[in-house]
Write an enzyme that holds these catalytic residues in place. Structure first.
Site, PDB file in Angstrom:
ATOM      1  N   CYS A  21      14.811   0.185  10.701  1.00 31.04           N
ATOM      2  CA  CYS A  21      14.403   1.031  11.823  1.00 31.04           C
ATOM      3  C   CYS A  21      12.964   1.476  11.550  1.00 31.04           C
ATOM      4  O   CYS A  21      12.714   2.301  10.661  1.00 31.04           O
ATOM      5  CB  CYS A  21      15.344   2.231  11.920  1.00 31.04           C
TER       6      CYS A  21
ATOM      7  N   CYS B  39       0.800  -1.234   0.000  1.00 35.28           N
ATOM      8  CA  CYS B  39       0.000   0.000   0.000  1.00 35.28           C
ATOM      9  C   CYS B  39       0.830   1.279   0.000  1.00 35.28           C
ATOM     10  O   CYS B  39       0.282   2.369  -0.125  1.00 35.28           O
ATOM     11  CB  CYS B  39      -0.952   0.012   1.189  1.00 35.28           C
TER      12      CYS B  39
END
Length: 208
Positions: A194, A173
């Site tokens: 991260c 998405c």
């Protein structure tokens, strides 16, 4: 200025500067177009007040583009970038929107999954696609959840506009997840994803 408007404006200004279009009428019109159409109705007041102070030419260009883009957006539905089939997206809070759509960053050591250690799968907050497995999570002591691997084909890497860092987004998405770093030596895989906790939703493993 709301947090949603702040992140939206900062990102658009950055894009305009990188493309050397800061002083053109078309760029200014596009700036206000994105602010006026990209925010929820209750967030548009500040952008509208600023827009009304702009020269007549910019107002006209913006209105024309808004009319055209509105017609197109109403005819289009969110699409899975992998299967190209219609996609249902979860409605986001303003805080989630600031990170997931406008590429903001949550505060270090503040996310619910930073010290999370349960077994299961971390999925995309926006579309639900599986992204990371708990076995690949480790503590990098950086303030955000860290993973040294992703579920195959689930995460897309995109070079930041400044060319210095590599952004990671949900391949399904396009939701902003965080950034990936290599060569730090934390694990044998030498990779650190991260990730913002607010971009994730954890699904625990089923117990027998």
């Amino acid at each position: 200025m709301t947090i949603e408007l702040k992140f939206k404006a900062q990102q658009i200004r950055k894009d305009m500067t990188n493309n050397h279009l800061k002083n053109t009428h078309s760029a200014k019109a596009e700036f206000y177009l994105k602010l006026l159409t990209g925010l929820r109705k209750k967030r548009r007041k500040a952008a509208l007040l600023s827009f009304l102070k702009q020269p007549f030419t910019i107002k006209i260009i913006t209105c024309i583009i808004i009319a055209a883009s509105t017609i197109l957006s109403e005819a289009q539905e969110p699409v899975d970038t992998i299967t190209m089939k219609p996609l249902e997206l979860r409605e986001l809070t303003p805080e989630e929107t600031a990170v997931i759509k406008y590429k903001g960053t949550e505060g270090p050591f503040s996310g619910i999954y930073y010290m999370h250690s349960a077994s299961g799968t971390y999925t995309c907050k926006q579309c639900g696609a599986p992204l990371y497995r708990s076995k690949d999570k480790f503590d990098a002591q950086c303030g955000w959840p860290s993973f040294d691997d992703e579920i195959e084909g689930a995460v897309k890497r995109v070079t930041d506009a400044d060319g210095r860092r590599t952004e990671i987004v949900c391949k399904k998405c396009g939701a902003h997840l965080g950034h990936v770093f290599v060569g730090e030596g934390f694990t044998p895989k030498n990779t650190r994803h991260c990730v913002n906790s607010i971009s994730l939703l954890f699904i625990p493993d089923e117990t027998e």
